[in-house]
Write an enzyme that holds these catalytic residues in place. Structure first.
Site, PDB file in Angstrom:
ATOM      1  N   GLY A 785       0.823  -1.211   0.000  1.00 47.83           N
ATOM      2  CA  GLY A 785       0.000   0.000   0.000  1.00 47.83           C
ATOM      3  C   GLY A 785       0.855   1.258   0.000  1.00 47.83           C
ATOM      4  N   SER A 787       3.671   1.385  -1.766  1.00 44.40           N
ATOM      5  CA  SER A 787       4.351   1.385  -3.066  1.00 44.40           C
ATOM      6  C   SER A 787       4.129   2.665  -3.839  1.00 44.40           C
ATOM      7  CB  SER A 787       3.797   0.266  -3.931  1.00 44.40           C
ATOM      8  OG  SER A 787       4.537  -0.871  -3.719  1.00 44.40           O
ATOM      9  N   GLY A 788       5.167   3.099  -4.509  1.00 45.63           N
ATOM     10  CA  GLY A 788       5.039   4.304  -5.325  1.00 45.63           C
ATOM     11  C   GLY A 788       5.215   5.574  -4.517  1.00 45.63           C
TER      12      GLY A 788
END
Ligand code: ARG
Length: 837
Positions: A785, A787-788
């Site tokens: 969750g 990520s990025g």
């Protein structure tokens, strides 16, 4: 009732009068007398009742009437409902669950010779051939398990084929109830056709007979298609054009404009048999939207078949490039919304390339020539082969192939979809990378075979070749990298990735600050913004012009200075002061922060953030729920991880929304739709290499929302993070590996950056585009969750915050000695600017 009683009264009067007569025939009349008697009694009773109070009687009658009326209304109502439901079922529900499914297909008919009349769908010859084929196709499906669903087949094109015979393109329509939809998969419908030919295959040939029609079983391809594709091509749309290249090499121009009301058109290209088609795109002016609004899809067939997409053009094109087909047909499907959109280009018939060459290399290790991918500089088609037979002047010399952005690796279980290579009987797979490599073949007359192996068109490649000394590939003063490059020995363990795969930086001791010694100071300490030597000698002359390299900062006017972290440090260093331009970033305004509640361990080992503490933090929602994080780069660009968008639906910008200026989920200051997603072209879903993506917003966030929304600073490629930088990972992801619920308040955890070699000890292969961070115990980490989302580091002395990493992957979450792995952002600085500026 009343009337009846009157009658009965009269009757009873008569009965009284004749009572004596009746007595004489007593036996017979007993029963009659008894009935009369009873009747009289009843009437008397009734009369008594009539004498009862009038109100109650009326009420009773009234109630009975009401009851009747209610029953009547209810019956009418039920009947109406039943009728309406029946009508609904017949016209809507029944129709909905019985939807038409469309397929496009092609196959080669081997024994029919192509005649020019087949090009005209109105010609007698076309019609009679099409009828015959239609009859065969219909027969196959009428005899199959889907017979009851089959509706019709339409033969759309008959084209001449490089293998001989006629290539048939056709549509099929099935009407399928919802429950039966799984039976309509592409493979199933294709298999029915193939199976019906199978039994008639003879003598190991691929041609079988279907009612006398010789069908090449290997040529059969059937794909489901959109209803819109079917209607556009079949139901008499005006926007289907056919163009022919009848002479090899003659260019046929193609120009499409959308100035009047948008365009939805198909252009069918056919070239002389035995040739291929080369389509050249000179310019394509569209609004980029990931092919949602404007698109050109190029098919390696005459119908829009998914399995035959050569290229999808979703971005504007300003410098021309070419695409090559695998046969003599091609289909261009244009979609351009209203506006000043245009396509300019041309196509031509080209000969199939016989790509075999004998190459003699020279004695010296210098580059002696080039090899090119087939059809270079056109893109590589899905099918091609090439063989290069090398010969070096001496048996001690091997062949070195120098690639710009391509690497060969031994084939493993993973797919080989960017080129298949056979070198001295060993199979290698090619892939595209962002740096140079050298592939060394230790043999003096190797045969190198290349085959295209991608599903669509891919970038072409070129390689320079030279001889090299097999026993000593690099000169005395150089070191051989795993990428095949030779780098100066003095560059080993200098903290810089000279080999491009860090093979020059393994087994290195920690760099020491050898100030004033006779060896030069380790480059990591030179001009890094911190005084590492007592006399400050590591930080002098840092803004003097120097040769440009990986450790120097490049000013806008293209001269370089040694100061690594010159960007946005509030000191103008470049002569043109470009290092301090565009520096509205990475400085959260000192707002009233929520105190950190003691003991609330969140993220993995994180705590609640304060309002406005991470104004670049974005929550990315896929179909409405949190899926990834991102960071704000500018008023209309965000940066995130490629793996967030790697599957089909995930790559569609319409399913995403970006929540900006948010502390607690649901309280975003700005929610933006996404216009397009740019995933790095070398992103590798197996290794997570190049795990980076850019997102363009449909509408910029308003400047009035600053400082709660603000960009993070982008590190220049020379940027180095020193011990005195503080790095934090932030996000709304899970707080532990087995967590079930996501936190609602943005979490933050301080982590330290690890050396590449320490990280390799945990994970093995870590690419130079990756960066590890965490704490040895593992208690602080990112998780699913996050990520990025950003790994933000603050320049020493309360400086600005830079985006150093992007949450990418990790083994579980928060495990000891298994740090979080991040995308190393400064490796992508020029890639990012090339898209956002
Ligand atoms: N790939 C994960 C995501 O989709 C992020 C994993 C980060 N894991 C870690 N241990 N740092 O959200």
């Amino acid at each position: 009732m009343d009337t009846q009683c009157e009658e009965n009264n009269q009757t009873s009067g008569d009965v009284d009068a004749s009572q004596q007569d009746a007595a004489s025939i007593a036996d017979v009349s007993v029963e009659v007398a008894t009935v009369d008697h009873t009747l009289r009694k009843l009437c008397r009773k009734l009369r008594k009742t009539r004498r009862k109070p009038k109100g109650l009687k009326r009420l009773l009658a009234y109630l009975v009437n009401i009851l009747h009326l209610a029953i009547f209304v209810a019956v009418v109502f039920v009947v109406l409902v039943v009728i309406i439901w029946l009508l609904l079922w017949i016209f809507i529900i029944h129709r909905e669950s019985n939807t038409a499914t469309y397929f496009a297909g092609m196959f080669r008919v081997a024994h029919v010779e192509f005649i020019p009349e087949y090009r005209q769908a109105e010609s007698h010859e076309f019609v009679s051939m099409a009828n015959k084929i239609q009859h065969v196709v219909t027969n196959v499906y009428r005899m199959s398990s889907v017979a009851r669903l089959y509706k019709q087949a339409v033969i759309s094109d008959l084209s001449n084929n490089n293998k001989g015979g006629v290539l048939v393109h056709f549509w099929m329509v099935f009407v399928v109830p919802r429950l039966k939809r799984p039976a309509m998969c592409d493979e199933c419908i294709g298999a029915i056709f193939r199976d019906s030919i199978h039994t008639s295959l003879k003598n190991r040939s691929s041609v079988g007979y279907l009612l006398g029609l010789a069908v090449d079983i290997d040529s059969i391809l059937i794909n489901s298609v959109q209803r819109s594709d079917f209607t556009l091509s079949v139901t008499g749309s005006q926007c289907v054009d056919k163009l022919y290249a009848n002479l090899p090499g003659a260019r046929v121009p193609i120009n499409v404009f959308s100035s009047w009301g948008g365009v939805n058109c198909l252009v069918k290209l056919t070239a002389v048999p035995g040739s291929l088609i080369r389509l050249t795109v000179t310019s394509f002016h569209i609004e980029p939207s990931d092919c949602v609004n404007d698109a050109l899809i190029v098919y390696d067939a005459l119908l829009p078949m998914r399995g035959r997409i050569l290229h999808r053009l979703c971005e504007p094109v300003s410098s021309s490039f070419s695409i090559v087909s695998t046969s003599n047909v091609m289909l261009l499907s244009f979609r351009m919304t209203n506006g000043n959109k245009s396509f300019r280009g041309h196509f031509e018939a080209i000969a199939e390339e016989i790509c075999v060459s004998q190459i003699e290399t020279h004695l010296e290790p210098d580059i002696t020539g080039q090899i090119y991918s087939p059809f270079y500089p056109s893109m590589l088609p899905p099918q091609c082969t090439c063989t290069w037979k090398f010969k070096t002047p001496k048996s001690t010399l091997g062949v070195a192939l120098h690639f710009q952005n391509y690497v060969l690796k031994p084939k493993d279980i993973k797919g080989c979809d960017s080129g298949w290579w056979k070198v001295n009987e060993i199979i290698f797979c090619g892939s595209y990378v962002g740096h140079r490599t050298v592939f060394r073949i230790a043999g003096h007359s190797p045969e190198v075979e290349f085959r295209c192996s991608s599903r669509n068109s891919v970038q072409p490649f070129q390689a320079s070749y030279s001889s090299y000394n097999i026993s000593q590939p690099c000169s005395e003063s150089h070191f051989l990298c795993n990428t095949g490059l030779c780098v100066e020995k003095s560059r080993r363990c200098d903290g810089l990735d000279d080999c491009q795969d860090e093979s020059d930086e393994v087994l290195c001791s920690r760099p020491t600050k050898n100030c004033g010694g006779n060896r030069p100071l380790h480059p990591l300490f030179v001009c890094n913004g911190e005084t590492d030597c007592h006399d400050g000698s590591d930080e002098v002359n840092c803004t003097q012009e120097t040769t440009c390299s990986a450790i120097s900062y490049r000013c806008r006017s293209d001269y370089c200075i040694l100061k690594k972290n010159a960007k946005c440090d509030d000191v103008p260093d470049c002569l043109d002061q470009s290092d301090e331009a565009d520096c509205v970033c990475g400085r959260p305004s000192p707002l009233k922060r929520m105190g950190l509640p003691p003991g609330t361990q969140r993220i993995v080992g994180g705590v609640n953030s304060g309002e406005g503490e991470w104004p670049w933090q974005v929550s990315l929602h896929f179909t409405g729920s949190l899926y990834c994080g991102a960071s704000v780069l500018s008023s209309d660009w965000l940066i995130s991880a490629a793996h967030c968008f790697s599957k089909e639906r995930l790559s569609d910008p319409r399913f995403w929304s970006a929540h900006l200026g948010m502390l607690t989920q649901g309280s975003a200051k700005y929610v933006a739709e996404i216009q397009r997603i740019v995933v790095h072209e070398y992103y590798n879903a197996y290794t997570f290499d190049y795990d980076i993506a850019l997102l363009q917003l449909k509408r910029s966030w308003p400047p009035s929302l600053s400082p709660l929304i603000q960009p993070v600073c982008l590190p220049p490629s020379s940027h180095t993070v020193t011990e005195s930088h503080r790095c934090w990972v932030t996000g709304w992801g899970y707080r532990s590996e087995n967590d079930k619920a996501l936190p609602s308040v943005l979490q933050k955890a301080e982590v330290s950056l690890m050396s590449q070699s320490d990280c390799k000890k945990s994970y093995g292969p870590i690419s130079p585009r990756m960066l590890c961070a965490g704490v040895p115990s593992g208690e602080r980490d990112a998780c699913r969750g996050d990520s990025g989302g950003p790994l933000s580091c603050q320049a020493p002395g309360g400086g600005r915050w830079f985006l150093i990493g992007i949450v990418s992957w990790g083994a579980g979450c928060g495990r000891p000695n298994l740090p979080g792995v991040y995308t190393r952002v400064n490796k992508f600085t020029s890639w990012i600017y090339s898209h956002i500026s």
